[in-house]
Motif scaffolding. Structure first.
Motif, PDB file in Angstrom:
ATOM      1  N   MET A   1       0.799  -1.085  -0.019  1.00 21.70           N
ATOM      2  CA  MET A   1      -0.030   0.084  -0.091  1.00 21.70           C
ATOM      3  C   MET A   1       0.788   1.417  -0.133  1.00 21.70           C
ATOM      4  SD  MET A   1      -1.186   0.233   4.128  1.00 21.70           S
ATOM      5  CE  MET A   1      -1.998   1.479   3.513  1.00 21.70           C
ATOM      6  N   LYS A   2       0.253   2.261  -0.261  1.00 19.97           N
ATOM      7  CA  LYS A   2       0.971   3.888  -0.651  1.00 19.97           C
ATOM      8  C   LYS A   2       0.655   4.417   0.877  1.00 19.97           C
ATOM      9  CE  LYS A   2       1.971   5.884  -4.102  1.00 19.97           C
ATOM     10  NZ  LYS A   2       1.527   6.657  -5.446  1.00 19.97           N
ATOM     11  N   VAL A   3       1.842   4.861   1.444  1.00 18.77           N
ATOM     12  CA  VAL A   3       1.620   5.685   2.555  1.00 18.77           C
ATOM     13  C   VAL A   3       2.294   7.041   2.384  1.00 18.77           C
ATOM     14  CG1 VAL A   3       2.313   6.002   5.083  1.00 18.77           C
ATOM     15  CG2 VAL A   3       1.665   3.689   4.243  1.00 18.77           C
ATOM     16  N   THR A   4       1.604   8.179   2.504  1.00 19.72           N
ATOM     17  CA  THR A   4       1.940   9.363   2.212  1.00 19.72           C
ATOM     18  C   THR A   4       2.267  10.085   3.686  1.00 19.72           C
ATOM     19  OG1 THR A   4       0.741   9.531   0.423  1.00 19.72           O
ATOM     20  CG2 THR A   4       1.691  11.587   0.857  1.00 19.72           C
ATOM     21  N   LEU A   5       3.336  10.633   3.725  1.00 19.03           N
ATOM     22  CA  LEU A   5       3.737  11.349   5.146  1.00 19.03           C
ATOM     23  C   LEU A   5       4.681  12.311   4.979  1.00 19.03           C
ATOM     24  CD1 LEU A   5       5.190   8.586   7.513  1.00 19.03           C
ATOM     25  CD2 LEU A   5       5.368   8.840   5.034  1.00 19.03           C
ATOM     26  N   THR A   6       4.890  13.136   5.895  1.00 20.46           N
ATOM     27  CA  THR A   6       6.147  14.475   5.784  1.00 20.46           C
ATOM     28  C   THR A   6       6.967  13.886   6.840  1.00 20.46           C
ATOM     29  OG1 THR A   6       4.369  15.808   5.166  1.00 20.46           O
ATOM     30  CG2 THR A   6       6.342  16.755   5.784  1.00 20.46           C
TER      31      THR A   6
ATOM     32  N   GLU B   1       5.852   3.020  -0.894  1.00 24.39           N
ATOM     33  CA  GLU B   1       5.030   1.909  -1.038  1.00 24.39           C
ATOM     34  C   GLU B   1       5.484   0.748  -0.125  1.00 24.39           C
ATOM     35  OE1 GLU B   1       2.401   2.193  -3.780  1.00 24.39           O
ATOM     36  OE2 GLU B   1       2.082   0.093  -2.730  1.00 24.39           O
ATOM     37  N   VAL B   2       4.592   0.358   0.772  1.00 26.95           N
ATOM     38  CA  VAL B   2       5.229  -0.473   1.736  1.00 26.95           C
ATOM     39  C   VAL B   2       4.110  -1.456   1.950  1.00 26.95           C
ATOM     40  CG1 VAL B   2       6.603   0.822   3.229  1.00 26.95           C
ATOM     41  CG2 VAL B   2       4.295   0.640   3.551  1.00 26.95           C
ATOM     42  N   PRO B   3       4.398  -2.947   2.218  1.00 26.29           N
ATOM     43  CA  PRO B   3       3.443  -3.742   2.771  1.00 26.29           C
ATOM     44  C   PRO B   3       2.437  -3.321   4.050  1.00 26.29           C
ATOM     45  CG  PRO B   3       5.563  -4.842   2.733  1.00 26.29           C
ATOM     46  CD  PRO B   3       5.816  -3.450   2.485  1.00 26.29           C
ATOM     47  N   ALA B   4       1.280  -3.802   4.042  1.00 22.72           N
ATOM     48  CA  ALA B   4       0.292  -3.128   4.856  1.00 22.72           C
ATOM     49  C   ALA B   4       0.741  -3.195   6.494  1.00 22.72           C
ATOM     50  CB  ALA B   4      -1.088  -3.643   4.750  1.00 22.72           C
ATOM     51  N   ASN B   5       1.438  -4.538   6.611  1.00 22.72           N
ATOM     52  CA  ASN B   5       1.862  -4.440   7.999  1.00 22.72           C
ATOM     53  C   ASN B   5       3.182  -3.973   8.356  1.00 22.72           C
ATOM     54  OD1 ASN B   5       3.583  -6.166   6.583  1.00 22.72           O
ATOM     55  ND2 ASN B   5       3.270  -8.036   7.648  1.00 22.72           N
TER      56      ASN B   5
ATOM     57  N   CYS C   1       7.999   1.905  16.919  1.00 18.33           N
ATOM     58  CA  CYS C   1       7.878   0.439  16.765  1.00 18.33           C
ATOM     59  C   CYS C   1       6.569  -0.031  17.133  1.00 18.33           C
ATOM     60  CB  CYS C   1       9.049  -0.377  17.794  1.00 18.33           C
ATOM     61  SG  CYS C   1       8.159  -0.125  19.347  1.00 18.33           S
ATOM     62  N   SER C   2       5.671   0.833  17.481  1.00 18.87           N
ATOM     63  CA  SER C   2       4.211   0.029  17.801  1.00 18.87           C
ATOM     64  C   SER C   2       3.275   0.923  17.327  1.00 18.87           C
ATOM     65  CB  SER C   2       4.232   0.087  19.488  1.00 18.87           C
ATOM     66  OG  SER C   2       4.627   1.332  20.090  1.00 18.87           O
ATOM     67  N   MET C   3       3.534   1.318  15.939  1.00 18.61           N
ATOM     68  CA  MET C   3       2.308   1.842  15.018  1.00 18.61           C
ATOM     69  C   MET C   3       2.665   1.384  13.743  1.00 18.61           C
ATOM     70  SD  MET C   3       2.620   5.896  15.384  1.00 18.61           S
ATOM     71  CE  MET C   3       1.568   6.039  14.100  1.00 18.61           C
TER      72      MET C   3
END
Ligand code: FES
Ligand code: FES
Lengths: 788, 152
Positions: free
Chosen positions: B1-6, B15-19, B59-61
């Motif tokens: 999945m794609k994660v967009t963050l600053t 692009e990272v695996p969902a887990n 590490c926990s999110m």
């Protein structure tokens, strides 16, 4: 901040220089092993035994190999088949009857039998960490469970774990004069007896172990990045004993290492298997321990059961000490596992006292638990615990002030060198000076008032002492080798003054928090009169430095620092020849001070930088002298150093809950000369915190079936900021008499003195003879009559 | 999945695996290795970063939970030429030895200063409850944070 620690801009010996390594750590630019990656690397995950003792009847890897991304599964048996040797124990201890210790076989990964929970038996390598994990879960080993030995107290009466090792005893080692000690007890006016346990600890450096192994098939070169305290030793063991790779083809790099406390000295299964597998797979392989693996498979520390008796005359003078200890070695003899409860323990039982007769016997027992080896202090905390607990108890039984009883038995300054009945010769010390200073800082006279004030709050307050001695910089090599050590105990150092006058210093010592890049530069700057900022300290890479033994036993400055002084002396000698030639004089006419070679009775002088340049551009140069300005030295000390001091703890116990709070802690230590007091204080703080952890929180517990009950940071309690007070740290100085810096070593003292001081304080508060470490609220609450 | 963050002021679409955990996105995908991993039970705090201005254990999110968020890591608060006052204080007071807990400690310490008035040594110690340092015994860490608290 006290005045002595204020930054004055000075950089020489004794200055509280701010650490240069900090700049990379505080900005997130450190280079720890897990921060390193190689193109094309594979990820390794180990399969670990779920049983404390089980035969491996077969391993089915088919499902694992079918996991997408899994490249290979390697087993312990394959390592054996490839001729990879056992992980050796570096110290051959002999039993009191002269027999060699009995070593169990120790293949890097279990091949036929696994002997503790967490022992690796296979490794899966895959294109991603996720695939490797999934692969490891799909490896099916056919185990047959075997009977287990877990409890230390009954280990030597249990069925044997290893064929040919009766009573599960590696050795029964003894030191001291048994008959003379027996006679002392026969004549004693008073005997104090104690049964003590020294709890098993799990080191928990905050950086988990990790490694990255690589093989170049075109050249046959192996490179292993690993979280090691002693890469030189690691290379020697992996080549000479384990035979993974030839020594000249194996480069070990220990980059920034996030704490060790002993646990990263040892040569472990994981890095051995990874470098071996990297060659088999012909791909770089990376492994990083998860914390739960650290709990299971890092070597643990301590774990002794001891019966001790102290004999005294009618004045309270100590006349004899008898100690009987059973030490848990775990399932295998780890790298230094045999020496810790023997040579590093029994030899320290004289403490600071003139006890004339001492006899100690140690049974080293195997159990189906993780190997036990050196952990901060390594044997000396255990010795101090025995001596200082029994001395405190003796004072209580005799109705004497514990400070006074100690004082009357202390070795006096004029009695050095002092030979103890347990094989050591203390070179120097002034034990009362530290005791007096500590009593003053804690305000001993005010204790009863503090106790009364606490009582009004429903708290019981106690005070406890530990006047410890320890031995650092294990030495000399010849003696240690005669006593069974497998390697020498010297250290290497090289100083290269480059053509431009900057300096590259290479040391066999390794820093994993101790700040060598700063303190060693202070030493070299001071000795050579070269600007501190022009000096770089290089360590941790066998491809760059000479063979060295690394960092453990608080040896770095006393041994590694001394090697640098010896190298500096050689440089100065050479520099005098060059300068003499250029100033048309003889070397005897040249003196060296503050970086200047000066011709006596003249105004002629040359700077060390000018001399260095002349050596690399040797136009006007002595005919019989080699060009270049670099010298190396191997320094082999002729004795241990003997740091000593007094630690005093004050605790308050809440009788409603059993909670112990460490209210005050004073450490006055004699470390000899100090290179950087800021760093020395920090070392003491950290050591005391770990000792406080041992006394009131930490305990590695296996259940009766051999499963580790304390396998995570949620189950194994370590001190956090709100568990500890501010520490009061001070020093006294008697310089070491036999190394050129007069230094002794400060890395472990905090962990050596504090457990005994704190437990003496707790038992004092409660008015009881003993409570076993750790003094958890539950134990304390029961001890003071809480309902069970 | 794609994660967009600053992260540290720069927007990333990863692009990272969902887990994937946030800490792995930071360390592995963005190669910001100053954020460390010291445990597997959310106990040590070596992984502490700021998420929209508050200290969290990365590490926990999941990385996905940081969608649209502003993350600051140790690399984002200062550099050797231009240290954040907390970084400078850690060096001045010798509040680190091996340095492994340090990035997490500094991020937690900044959170403490930003969100508390009148910090004293006891509240600092309590505020560090979630961060373990095995080297320093905390004494000098408390001194460092106190010095910043007193200066602000
Ligand atoms: S790694 Fe996040 S709390 Fe330990
Ligand atoms: S400095 Fe090493 S864990 Fe904190």
């Amino acid at each position: 901040m006290s005045e002595a620690l204020e930054d004055t801009g000075e950089t020489g010996i004794g200055a509280p220089v701010r650490r240069r390594e900090d700049l990379r750590f505080i900005t997130g630019n450190g280079n720890y092993t897990d921060d390193l990656n190689q193109p094309g690397q594979l990820y390794a995950v180990f399969c670990r035994s779920p049983y404390p003792r089980a035969r491996i009847d077969g391993i089915d890897c088919d499902d694992a190999l079918a996991v997408p991304g899994v490249v290979a599964v390697y087993t312990g048996q394959q390592m054996v088949d490839d001729g990879i040797g056992d992980l050796p124990c570096g110290w051959m201890v002999k039993s009191k009857d002269g027999a060699d210790m009995l070593s169990s076989p120790h293949p890097p990964m279990a091949a036929t039998v696994a002997n503790y929970v967490g022992e690796p038996y296979a490794l899966v390598v895959a294109e991603s960490l996720q695939a490797a994990k999934q692969g490891a879960e799909s490896v099916y080993a056919d185990f047959t469970e075997l009977h287990v030995v877990v409890d230390l107290a009954t280990a030597t009466a249990s069925d044997e774990i290893y064929e040919g090792i009766p009573n599960n005893l590696a050795y029964t080692w003894a030191l001291g004069d048994e008959d003379a000690t027996r006679m002392a007890f026969a004549k004693a006016a008073h005997v104090t007896t104690m049964d003590l346990t020294n709890n098993r600890l799990i080191p928990n450096a905050i950086e988990p172990r990790a490694c990255l192994g690589m093989f170049e098939s075109a050249t046959g070169d192996y490179t292993l990045y690993t979280t090691s305290q002693n890469p030189g030793l690691e290379r020697l063991v992996l080549s000479a004993f384990v035979q993974v790779a030839p020594e000249h083809k194996l480069r070990i790099v220990a980059p920034d290492v996030g704490g060790g406390f002993g646990s990263k000295i040892f040569i472990y299964a994981e890095e051995t298997a990874v470098i071996w597998a990297a060659a088999k797979a012909n791909r770089p392989i990376k492994w990083v321990a998860e914390r739960s693996e650290s709990f299971l498979a890092d070597a643990h520390g301590r774990d002794h059961i001891t019966h001790a008796e102290l004999a005294m005359d009618e004045m309270g003078r100590f006349t004899g000490l008898k100690v009987q200890t059973t030490a848990n070695l775990g399932a295998y003899l780890s790298t230094f596992g045999s020496s810790v409860p023997t040579y590093l323990y029994g030899t320290l039982l004289a403490g600071q006292y003139k006890t004339p007769n001492i006899y100690v016997e140690v049974q080293g027992a195997y159990t189906n638990t993780a190997p036990v080896d050196a952990y901060r202090g390594a044997g000396r905390p255990e010795a101090t615990y025995v001596v200082e607990r029994i001395v405190e108890q003796a004072a209580r039984e005799l109705g004497k002030d514990p400070a006074d009883l100690r004082r009357m038995n202390m070795i006096q300054p004029e009695e050095f060198p002092y030979e103890t009945p347990v094989a050591l010769v203390y070179d120097t010390g002034n034990y009362e000076a530290s005791l007096d200073k500590a009593l003053d800082i804690i305000d001993y006279a005010g204790f009863e008032a503090r106790r009364a004030a606490a009582a009004e709050q429903g708290k019981r307050r106690g005070i406890g002492f530990a006047c410890y001695i320890e031995a650092c910089g294990l030495a000399p090599s010849k003696l240690a080798i005669e006593l069974g050590a497998g390697v020498g105990l010297y250290e290497s150092g090289e100083i290269r003054v480059n053509p431009t006058g900057s300096v590259s210093v290479f040391t066999g010592s390794h820093s994993h928090g101790q700040g060598h890049e700063t303190t060693f530069a202070q030493v070299v700057s001071d000795k050579l009169g070269i600007n501190y900022d022009d000096i770089d300290i290089i360590h941790g890479d066998t491809g760059r430095m000479d063979f060295g033994l690394g960092t453990y036993g608080s040896r770095s400055l006393a041994v590694g620092g001394s090697a640098l002084v010896a190298a500096a002396d050689k440089l100065i000698e050479k520099g005098k020849k060059i300068a003499a030639h250029m100033m048309q004089a003889t070397p005897e006419q040249v003196t060296f001070e503050d970086g200047q070679f000066t011709l006596q009775d003249s105004n002629q002088s040359m700077s060390i930088q000018e001399v260095a340049f002349a050596s690399y551009v040797p136009a006007d140069y002595p005919e019989d002298l080699e060009p270049g300005f670099a010298e190396k030295a191997f320094y082999d000390p002729n004795n241990f150093t003997y740091p000593a001091g007094t630690h005093i703890a004050e605790v308050e116990v809440d009788i409603e809950t059993g909670v112990v709070s460490l209210e005050d802690f004073v450490a006055v230590d004699d470390f000899g000369h100090i290179i950087n007091p800021l760093i020395v204080h920090g070392q003491v703080h950290g050591g005391v915190a770990q000792g406080a952890g041992q006394a009131i929180m930490e305990h590695g517990i296996y259940d009766e079936y051999g499963q580790l009950q304390t396998g995570s940071m949620m189950d194994y309690t370590m001190p956090r900021a709100d568990d500890l007070p501010d520490f009061k740290v001070d020093t006294t100085v008697t310089p070491c008499t036999h190394n050129p810096l007069g230094v002794k070593g400060c890395g472990e003292a905090g962990a050596i003195g504090s457990p005994a001081a704190i437990m003496n304080a707790i038992t004092h508060a409660l008015g009881i003879k003993d409570i076993s470490m750790p003094a958890t609220p539950e134990k304390v609450w029961r001890a003071i009559g809480g309902n069970s | 999945m794609k994660v967009t963050l600053t992260v540290n002021g720069t927007e990333h679409a990863v692009e990272v695996p969902a887990n994937t955990l946030l800490v792995d996105l930071i360390r592995v995908n963005l190669q910001l290795t100053g954020t460390h991993v010291g445990c597997d039970t959310t106990q040590c705090g070596a992984c502490t970063v700021h998420l929209d201005g508050r200290a969290v254990k990365a590490c926990s999110m999941l990385a996905a939970q940081a969608e649209g968020a502003h993350v600051t890591t140790i690399e984002g608060i200062g550099d050797p030429e231009n240290l954040h006052p907390m970084q400078a204080a850690f060096r001045e007071h010798h509040a680190l030895q091996c340095g492994f807990c340090t990035p997490g400690m500094i991020m937690q310490a900044i959170d403490l200063i930003d969100n508390n008035d009148g910090l004293d040594s006891q509240t600092i110690r309590e505020g560090l409850e979630g961060n373990i340092c095995r080297c320093t015994g905390y004494h000098n860490i408390v001194r460092a944070i106190e010095s910043v608290a007193n200066a602000s």
